[in-house]
Structures are given as structure tokens and as C-alpha cells.
Design a protein around this motif. Structure first.
Motif, PDB file in Angstrom:
ATOM      1  N   ASP A  16      12.287  52.365-109.062  1.00  0.00           N
ATOM      2  CA  ASP A  16      12.026  51.271-108.118  1.00  0.00           C
ATOM      3  C   ASP A  16      10.570  50.807-108.197  1.00  0.00           C
ATOM      4  N   PRO A  17      10.336  49.536-107.923  1.00  0.00           N
ATOM      5  CA  PRO A  17       8.955  49.039-107.967  1.00  0.00           C
ATOM      6  C   PRO A  17       8.146  49.499-106.762  1.00  0.00           C
ATOM      7  N   ASP A  18       6.851  49.481-106.944  1.00  0.00           N
ATOM      8  CA  ASP A  18       5.915  49.727-105.856  1.00  0.00           C
ATOM      9  C   ASP A  18       6.012  48.565-104.851  1.00  0.00           C
ATOM     10  N   ASN A  20       3.790  46.949-103.657  1.00  0.00           N
ATOM     11  CA  ASN A  20       2.809  45.938-104.072  1.00  0.00           C
ATOM     12  C   ASN A  20       2.934  45.613-105.551  1.00  0.00           C
ATOM     13  N   CYS A  21       4.129  45.698-106.078  1.00  0.00           N
ATOM     14  CA  CYS A  21       4.338  45.500-107.517  1.00  0.00           C
ATOM     15  C   CYS A  21       3.584  44.257-108.020  1.00  0.00           C
ATOM     16  N   PRO A  22       2.717  44.440-109.016  1.00  0.00           N
ATOM     17  CA  PRO A  22       1.897  43.315-109.475  1.00  0.00           C
ATOM     18  C   PRO A  22       2.433  42.649-110.740  1.00  0.00           C
ATOM     19  N   LEU A  23       3.630  43.036-111.180  1.00  0.00           N
ATOM     20  CA  LEU A  23       4.064  42.644-112.521  1.00  0.00           C
ATOM     21  C   LEU A  23       4.324  41.146-112.680  1.00  0.00           C
ATOM     22  N   CYS A  24       4.651  40.470-111.575  1.00  0.00           N
ATOM     23  CA  CYS A  24       4.837  39.009-111.634  1.00  0.00           C
ATOM     24  C   CYS A  24       3.737  38.377-110.778  1.00  0.00           C
ATOM     25  N   PRO A  25       2.652  37.929-111.379  1.00  0.00           N
ATOM     26  CA  PRO A  25       1.507  37.455-110.582  1.00  0.00           C
ATOM     27  C   PRO A  25       1.862  36.334-109.608  1.00  0.00           C
ATOM     28  N   ARG A  26       2.719  35.410-110.021  1.00  0.00           N
ATOM     29  CA  ARG A  26       3.078  34.300-109.135  1.00  0.00           C
ATOM     30  C   ARG A  26       3.810  34.826-107.897  1.00  0.00           C
ATOM     31  N   LEU A  27       4.718  35.784-108.099  1.00  0.00           N
ATOM     32  CA  LEU A  27       5.478  36.313-106.971  1.00  0.00           C
ATOM     33  C   LEU A  27       4.605  37.217-106.098  1.00  0.00           C
ATOM     34  N   ALA A  28       3.672  37.934-106.727  1.00  0.00           N
ATOM     35  CA  ALA A  28       2.749  38.763-105.944  1.00  0.00           C
ATOM     36  C   ALA A  28       1.877  37.882-105.053  1.00  0.00           C
ATOM     37  N   PHE A  30       2.736  34.858-103.936  1.00  0.00           N
ATOM     38  CA  PHE A  30       3.633  34.304-102.906  1.00  0.00           C
ATOM     39  C   PHE A  30       3.875  35.341-101.808  1.00  0.00           C
ATOM     40  N   ARG A  31       4.016  36.612-102.216  1.00  0.00           N
ATOM     41  CA  ARG A  31       4.195  37.714-101.261  1.00  0.00           C
ATOM     42  C   ARG A  31       2.955  37.840-100.368  1.00  0.00           C
ATOM     43  N   ALA A  32       1.779  37.743-100.975  1.00  0.00           N
ATOM     44  CA  ALA A  32       0.533  37.865-100.199  1.00  0.00           C
ATOM     45  C   ALA A  32       0.434  36.737 -99.171  1.00  0.00           C
ATOM     46  N   ALA A  44       8.101  42.480 -99.301  1.00  0.00           N
ATOM     47  CA  ALA A  44       7.898  43.431-100.404  1.00  0.00           C
ATOM     48  C   ALA A  44       9.142  43.358-101.289  1.00  0.00           C
ATOM     49  N   PRO A  45       9.090  43.970-102.483  1.00  0.00           N
ATOM     50  CA  PRO A  45      10.307  44.023-103.292  1.00  0.00           C
ATOM     51  C   PRO A  45      11.436  44.674-102.491  1.00  0.00           C
ATOM     52  N   VAL A  46      12.606  44.040-102.492  1.00  0.00           N
ATOM     53  CA  VAL A  46      13.745  44.537-101.706  1.00  0.00           C
ATOM     54  C   VAL A  46      14.571  45.481-102.579  1.00  0.00           C
ATOM     55  N   ALA A 116      18.870  40.457-109.110  1.00  0.00           N
ATOM     56  CA  ALA A 116      18.290  40.367-110.449  1.00  0.00           C
ATOM     57  C   ALA A 116      16.766  40.377-110.376  1.00  0.00           C
ATOM     58  N   VAL A 117      16.228  39.787-109.307  1.00  0.00           N
ATOM     59  CA  VAL A 117      14.775  39.719-109.082  1.00  0.00           C
ATOM     60  C   VAL A 117      14.517  40.257-107.684  1.00  0.00           C
ATOM     61  N   ARG A 118      13.580  41.180-107.559  1.00  0.00           N
ATOM     62  CA  ARG A 118      13.430  41.891-106.279  1.00  0.00           C
ATOM     63  C   ARG A 118      12.460  41.255-105.308  1.00  0.00           C
ATOM     64  N   CYS A 119      11.653  40.322-105.773  1.00  0.00           N
ATOM     65  CA  CYS A 119      10.714  39.662-104.854  1.00  0.00           C
ATOM     66  C   CYS A 119      11.144  38.225-104.616  1.00  0.00           C
ATOM     67  N   VAL A 120      10.867  37.736-103.426  1.00  0.00           N
ATOM     68  CA  VAL A 120      11.245  36.366-103.091  1.00  0.00           C
ATOM     69  C   VAL A 120      10.453  35.393-103.964  1.00  0.00           C
ATOM     70  N   ASN A 132      12.998  38.313-116.582  1.00  0.00           N
ATOM     71  CA  ASN A 132      12.906  39.301-117.672  1.00  0.00           C
ATOM     72  C   ASN A 132      12.083  40.524-117.252  1.00  0.00           C
ATOM     73  N   THR A 133      11.002  40.280-116.517  1.00  0.00           N
ATOM     74  CA  THR A 133      10.125  41.385-116.114  1.00  0.00           C
ATOM     75  C   THR A 133      10.824  42.310-115.132  1.00  0.00           C
ATOM     76  N   CYS A 134      11.564  41.719-114.186  1.00  0.00           N
ATOM     77  CA  CYS A 134      12.193  42.544-113.146  1.00  0.00           C
ATOM     78  C   CYS A 134      13.469  43.222-113.638  1.00  0.00           C
ATOM     79  N   ARG A 135      13.929  42.849-114.836  1.00  0.00           N
ATOM     80  CA  ARG A 135      15.194  43.434-115.322  1.00  0.00           C
ATOM     81  C   ARG A 135      15.110  44.953-115.457  1.00  0.00           C
ATOM     82  N   GLN A 136      13.915  45.475-115.687  1.00  0.00           N
ATOM     83  CA  GLN A 136      13.796  46.932-115.817  1.00  0.00           C
ATOM     84  C   GLN A 136      14.332  47.646-114.570  1.00  0.00           C
ATOM     85  N   PHE A 137      14.183  46.999-113.410  1.00  0.00           N
ATOM     86  CA  PHE A 137      14.667  47.631-112.173  1.00  0.00           C
ATOM     87  C   PHE A 137      16.177  47.461-112.007  1.00  0.00           C
ATOM     88  N   LEU A 138      16.710  46.381-112.533  1.00  0.00           N
ATOM     89  CA  LEU A 138      18.168  46.219-112.531  1.00  0.00           C
ATOM     90  C   LEU A 138      18.791  47.253-113.470  1.00  0.00           C
TER      91      LEU A 138
HETATM   92  S1  SF4 Z   1      10.015  40.503-109.112  1.00  0.00           S
HETATM   93 FE1  SF4 Z   1      10.270  42.634-109.785  1.00  0.00          FE
HETATM   94  S2  SF4 Z   1       8.833  42.927-111.488  1.00  0.00           S
HETATM   95 FE2  SF4 Z   1       8.245  41.023-110.421  1.00  0.00          FE
HETATM   96  S3  SF4 Z   1       6.671  41.661-108.945  1.00  0.00           S
HETATM   97 FE3  SF4 Z   1       8.652  41.775-107.877  1.00  0.00          FE
HETATM   98  S4  SF4 Z   1       9.389  43.881-108.144  1.00  0.00           S
HETATM   99 FE4  SF4 Z   1       7.739  43.542-109.623  1.00  0.00          FE
END
Ligand code: SF4
Length: 221
Positions: A16-18, A20-28, A30-32, A44-46, A116-120, A132-138
Motif C-alpha cells: 500500500d502507498p504511504d 503522503n505518497c509522492p509518486l504522482c506530483p500533480r495528484l500530491a 491536488f491532495r495538499a 490521502a490515497p484510499v 485503479a488510481v488511489r488518489c483523487v 501507470n504509476t499507481c498500477r503497482q498498488f493494483l
Molecule cells: S495515485 Fe497512487 S502512485 Fe500516485 S500518488 Fe496516489 S497512491 Fe501514489
């Protein structure tokens, strides 16, 4: 039903992601912004909800801004959840009463729900690189379900990301509402996403949605 070759190996790299997962800068970012605006929301990532020992996994697109991103439970708090959870209750994949709150006591039965994607994403539209980046968690979610036999993909993006998570080519199993694709011991069922937009425009009726889960229930017994 299409049958897909399953020879490719998928490597599971993480779980599972942290928060504060930083892997998608645009979504991080938007989360902030959402945290600053709505500090009482989940923001946070759901994580997936339900039974990892279940036979059914439902894969949605991404948390809704005022739905799962607010409440912290997939499909909880917006219209898509009203239709999804009512349908799961009808077909025995959930027990209790859905009250659009993570503490409503609703329990999934033999079933798990993830995205498929854990962050809004802004406007409910993740970018291809984010999918593609979030697929690792799927991939990790699927790998953590040893009894998995059925996946319902809600919408084309969930369908295609699930195929890739399984190591399959999308050309072998094109998305179509009501389609069933067989991949080894798994069946992938396609449905249009149960969003308010799709139901308001008649793309998806509650009956069309129920028919998909009726088929899953019949196949799983
Ligand atoms: S969408 Fe997935 S990979 Fe991207 S920041 Fe959120 S948890 Fe991390």
C-alpha cells in the motif's frame, strides 16, 4: 466470452502507498490543496475495502473528491456508492446497511473494492502516467487475494489497467459493457462506471448494472 493468454509474468513490487505518497506530483499537489481547504476530510490515497480472502474484486477508477477522498472508504459518500452498495447488498456481496459513512457497519462478503488510481484526480481524470504509476498498488491488491476468481472493472480505464496489472494485452480483451473475459482461472467482467453522469445520461441503467452482478453471482455460486 473472450479467452486471454496468460503467459506473461507480473512482478509485485510493493503493497500500500504511504498516506503522503509522492509518486504522482500533480495528484500530491491536488491532495495538499484539498487538505488545506478541507482539513477534516480524509485526503490521502484510499486503500481497498473488504475481504482479501474474497473471490470478487471490484476495480473503480479513482476516489471521488467528495466521496472516498472525503470519507476514506472506496465509493462511500457519493452517488456511485449509492448504486454500487445497493447492488452488492442485493446480490449478497455485502451485509448491513449502507449509510454513506465508513463507520456505518457495512461489511463486504467474499468481496473487495479498490481503484485503479488511489488518489483523487482533478475533474475525476487521472493522466495515463498516473494510472501507470499507481498500477503497482493494483497489482499488489490482486496478488494479496489468493482466492480471487472474478474482477468487475468499472469503466474502460479500470478495465485496461486491470488487464495490464494481470500482464495481459488490452487488444486481446476489448472493453464492452457486459463483456466477460476469461484469463486463466480468473474472469474479468466489464461494466460502465456507476457514476452519476453515466446514469443521468442513460449510458448505464440500474438494471444494466445489476445484470453484471447477477452474472458474477451466478458464476461464483
Ligand atoms: S495515485 Fe497512487 S502512485 Fe500516485 S500518488 Fe496516489 S497512491 Fe501514489
Amino acid at each position: 466470452m473472450t479467452t486471454i493468454s496468460t503467459s506473461k509474468t507480473v512482478v509485485v513490487t510493493t503493497t500500500d502507498p504511504d498516506p503522503n505518497c509522492p509518486l504522482c506530483p500533480r495528484l500530491a499537489e491536488f491532495r495538499a490543496q484539498s487538505r488545506a481547504r478541507e482539513p477534516d476530510w480524509f485526503n490521502a490515497p484510499v486503500l481497498p475495502f473488504g475481504d482479501p480472502g474474497g473471490k470478487l474484486l471490484i476495480v473503480g477508477l479513482a476516489p471521488g473528491l467528495k466521496g472516498a477522498n472525503r470519507t476514506g472508504r472506496p465509493f462511500t459518500g457519493d452517488y456511485a456508492g449509492d448504486l454500487l452498495y445497493a447492488t452488492l447488498l442485493e446480490y449478497g456481496f455485502a451485509k448491513g446497511t449502507y449509510q454513506a459513512r465508513p463507520d456505518d457497519g457495512l461489511r463486504l462478503v467474499d468481496c473487495r473494492i479498490g481503484n485503479a488510481v488511489r488518489c483523487v484526480p482533478p475533474q475525476n481524470k487521472p493522466l495515463p502516467v498516473e494510472i501507470n504509476t499507481c498500477r503497482q498498488f493494483l497489482i499488489a491488491t490482486i496478488a494479496a487475494m489468493p482466492k480471487l476468481r472474478a474482477i468487475v472493472a468499472l469503466g474502460r480505464i479500470a478495465h485496461e489497467s486491470t488487464l495490464k496489472a494481470l500482464g495481459l494485452r488490452s487488444a486481446a480483451a476489448p472493453f464492452a459493457h457486459g463483456a466477460v473475459h476469461k484469463a486463466g482461472t480468473l474472469r474479468l467482467y466489464d461494466s460502465y462506471h456507476c457514476s452519476r453522469y453515466n446514469t443521468n445520461t442513460g449510458v448505464l441503467t440500474p438494471k444494466m448494472f445489476r445484470d453484471v452482478f447477477a452474472k458474477v453471482r451466478k458464476d461464483l455460486g
